[in-house]
Design a protein around this motif. Structure first.
Motif, PDB file in Angstrom:
ATOM      1  N   HIS A  88      39.427  13.621   3.609  1.00 17.52           N
ATOM      2  CA  HIS A  88      39.402  12.200   3.310  1.00 17.52           C
ATOM      3  C   HIS A  88      37.982  11.632   3.236  1.00 17.52           C
ATOM      4  O   HIS A  88      37.699  10.762   2.401  1.00 17.52           O
ATOM      5  CB  HIS A  88      40.237  11.447   4.342  1.00 17.52           C
ATOM      6  N   LYS A 115      39.587   4.924  -2.494  1.00 19.23           N
ATOM      7  CA  LYS A 115      38.795   4.633  -1.293  1.00 19.23           C
ATOM      8  C   LYS A 115      39.671   3.975  -0.228  1.00 19.23           C
ATOM      9  O   LYS A 115      39.602   4.325   0.953  1.00 19.23           O
ATOM     10  CB  LYS A 115      37.623   3.701  -1.635  1.00 19.23           C
ATOM     11  N   GLY A 116      40.491   3.022  -0.643  1.00 19.37           N
ATOM     12  CA  GLY A 116      41.393   2.379   0.304  1.00 19.37           C
ATOM     13  C   GLY A 116      42.410   3.339   0.872  1.00 19.37           C
ATOM     14  O   GLY A 116      42.687   3.338   2.073  1.00 19.37           O
ATOM     15  N   SER A 119      40.644   5.829   3.240  1.00 20.04           N
ATOM     16  CA  SER A 119      40.207   5.170   4.474  1.00 20.04           C
ATOM     17  C   SER A 119      41.367   5.029   5.443  1.00 20.04           C
ATOM     18  O   SER A 119      41.213   5.220   6.654  1.00 20.04           O
ATOM     19  CB  SER A 119      39.627   3.786   4.161  1.00 20.04           C
ATOM     20  N   TYR A 120      42.552   4.687   4.927  1.00 19.55           N
ATOM     21  CA  TYR A 120      43.716   4.507   5.783  1.00 19.55           C
ATOM     22  C   TYR A 120      44.130   5.810   6.461  1.00 19.55           C
ATOM     23  O   TYR A 120      44.579   5.823   7.603  1.00 19.55           O
ATOM     24  CB  TYR A 120      44.874   3.950   4.961  1.00 19.55           C
ATOM     25  N   HIS A 142      39.980   2.213  10.968  1.00 19.54           N
ATOM     26  CA  HIS A 142      40.199   2.720   9.614  1.00 19.54           C
ATOM     27  C   HIS A 142      41.180   1.835   8.846  1.00 19.54           C
ATOM     28  O   HIS A 142      41.050   1.660   7.629  1.00 19.54           O
ATOM     29  CB  HIS A 142      40.702   4.154   9.658  1.00 19.54           C
ATOM     30  N   THR A 145      39.241  -1.085   7.588  1.00 21.12           N
ATOM     31  CA  THR A 145      38.415  -0.679   6.454  1.00 21.12           C
ATOM     32  C   THR A 145      39.256  -0.526   5.198  1.00 21.12           C
ATOM     33  O   THR A 145      38.867  -0.963   4.109  1.00 21.12           O
ATOM     34  CB  THR A 145      37.700   0.648   6.767  1.00 21.12           C
ATOM     35  N   SER A 146      40.421   0.080   5.347  1.00 20.72           N
ATOM     36  CA  SER A 146      41.314   0.272   4.222  1.00 20.72           C
ATOM     37  C   SER A 146      41.751  -1.077   3.647  1.00 20.72           C
ATOM     38  O   SER A 146      41.779  -1.268   2.417  1.00 20.72           O
ATOM     39  CB  SER A 146      42.545   1.075   4.654  1.00 20.72           C
ATOM     40  N   GLU A 149      38.995  -2.443   1.571  1.00 22.02           N
ATOM     41  CA  GLU A 149      38.829  -1.727   0.309  1.00 22.02           C
ATOM     42  C   GLU A 149      39.876  -2.172  -0.718  1.00 22.02           C
ATOM     43  O   GLU A 149      39.563  -2.398  -1.896  1.00 22.02           O
ATOM     44  CB  GLU A 149      38.939  -0.213   0.532  1.00 22.02           C
ATOM     45  N   ARG A 169      50.445  -2.181   0.214  1.00 20.03           N
ATOM     46  CA  ARG A 169      49.786  -1.500   1.324  1.00 20.03           C
ATOM     47  C   ARG A 169      49.046  -2.493   2.216  1.00 20.03           C
ATOM     48  O   ARG A 169      48.960  -2.297   3.433  1.00 20.03           O
ATOM     49  CB  ARG A 169      48.835  -0.431   0.793  1.00 20.03           C
TER      50      ARG A 169
END
Length: 296
Positions: A88, A115-116, A119-120, A142, A145-146, A149, A169
């Motif tokens: 990842h 990227k999202g 990150s998840y 994370h 962050t996701s 993104e 999501r």
């Protein structure tokens, strides 16, 4: 003469290395395989789910033909191959690289989306895909962050074909983050940190509207204010809870709050008193009103 021998040995070593790489990737003998052949080899590995060799073949394609007709597509597919190979961090790096090199590419929104996604799942291992676990009890760095993104994807490319999935999501991530706050509140109750628990519940109510955790956030506030002897604030929170969530598990049929803990301490049963606290000890307050199909 010695220099000629060194040159010959060097060429032989390069040839053997190239042949070795070709054997591992099922490429034709020799290092002169065409760009199209390398790309088709990579596609074969992707279709077959052999993502480790797909990564190797895509990297080889890019290194040999950095300005070829398949170079940009190979960079995009490398993101996908890394992600499916549970690499990842490498997927995020590959996505960042693609965005940096091709900011105007018609498919750059895919890089933002991946990227999202990567990150998840950054803190998830192979077994997490098969063994259920409560993600709301993990570190949520994370997940945050996701969320950021996906939000960036929607801000930049609202009409992207990945926008609908990104929105779904983000809803899931928001529910997860809200539930994490309730879990922390439950932990604070166990430690006797009633003010800290109450603050977490209020944070959910104020910042995570329209998430299922809001009901538990109100219940946390009722319980916390009650334990701190702040009856007016407890009554106000209870009124909001009973009005908006009358079926909440912390309420009885008359809308009264159910709790074994009051400002005077835990309400001990007769058995608990007779056994000097060894049996039937009241549990600290804990709220978890998630539906069975919550998925987080």
């Amino acid at each position: 003469m010695p220099q000629l021998k060194i040159l010959i040995f060097g060429l032989l070593a390069l040839l053997l290395t190239a042949c070795s790489s070709n054997d591992e990737l099922n490429l034709p003998p020799g290092a002169s395989s065409s760009e199209a052949e390398l790309y088709q080899t990579a596609q074969r590995y992707l279709r077959g789910g052999n993502y480790e060799l797909a990564v190797q073949s895509l990297q080889l394609l890019e290194s040999r033909f950095p300005f070829g007709r398949y170079a940009e597509q190979a960079q995009l597919e490398l993101i996908y191959a890394h992600y499916n190979n549970y690499e990842h961090e490498a997927a995020i790096e590959a996505a960042n690289r693609f965005i940096r090199l091709h900011p105007q590419h018609p498919n750059v929104d895919y890089a933002f989306y991946m990227k999202g996604l990567a990150s998840y799942t950054l803190d998830q291992g192979f077994l997490d895909r098969f063994i259920p676990s409560d993600k709301t009890k993990r570190d949520t760095g994370h997940a945050r962050t996701s969320f950021a993104e996906f939000a960036q994807l929607l801000a930049r490319y609202p009409d992207s074909s990945y926008a609908a999935d990104a929105k779904a999501r983000m809803v899931h991530l928001r529910n997860l983050l809200a539930r994490n706050e309730i879990n922390i509140a439950n932990y604070y109750f166990k430690r006797g940190a009633y003010l800290a628990a109450t603050n977490r519940g209020r944070f959910v109510v104020e910042n995570f509207q329209q998430t299922p955790a809001v009901a538990d956030g109100l219940a946390v506030m009722v319980q916390g204010y009650t334990l701190m002897g702040l009856s007016e604030l407890a009554d106000n929170s209870l009124a909001v809870l009973a009005l908006n969530y009358p079926e909440h598990s912390s309420l009885d049929d008359n809308g009264n709050f159910i709790s074994n803990y009051t400002a005077e301490g835990p309400q001990r049963s007769i058995i608990n008193r007779l056994t000097l606290g060894l049996v039937s000890q009241p549990k600290p307050p804990e709220f978890d009103n998630r539906p069975e199909d919550a998925g987080y």
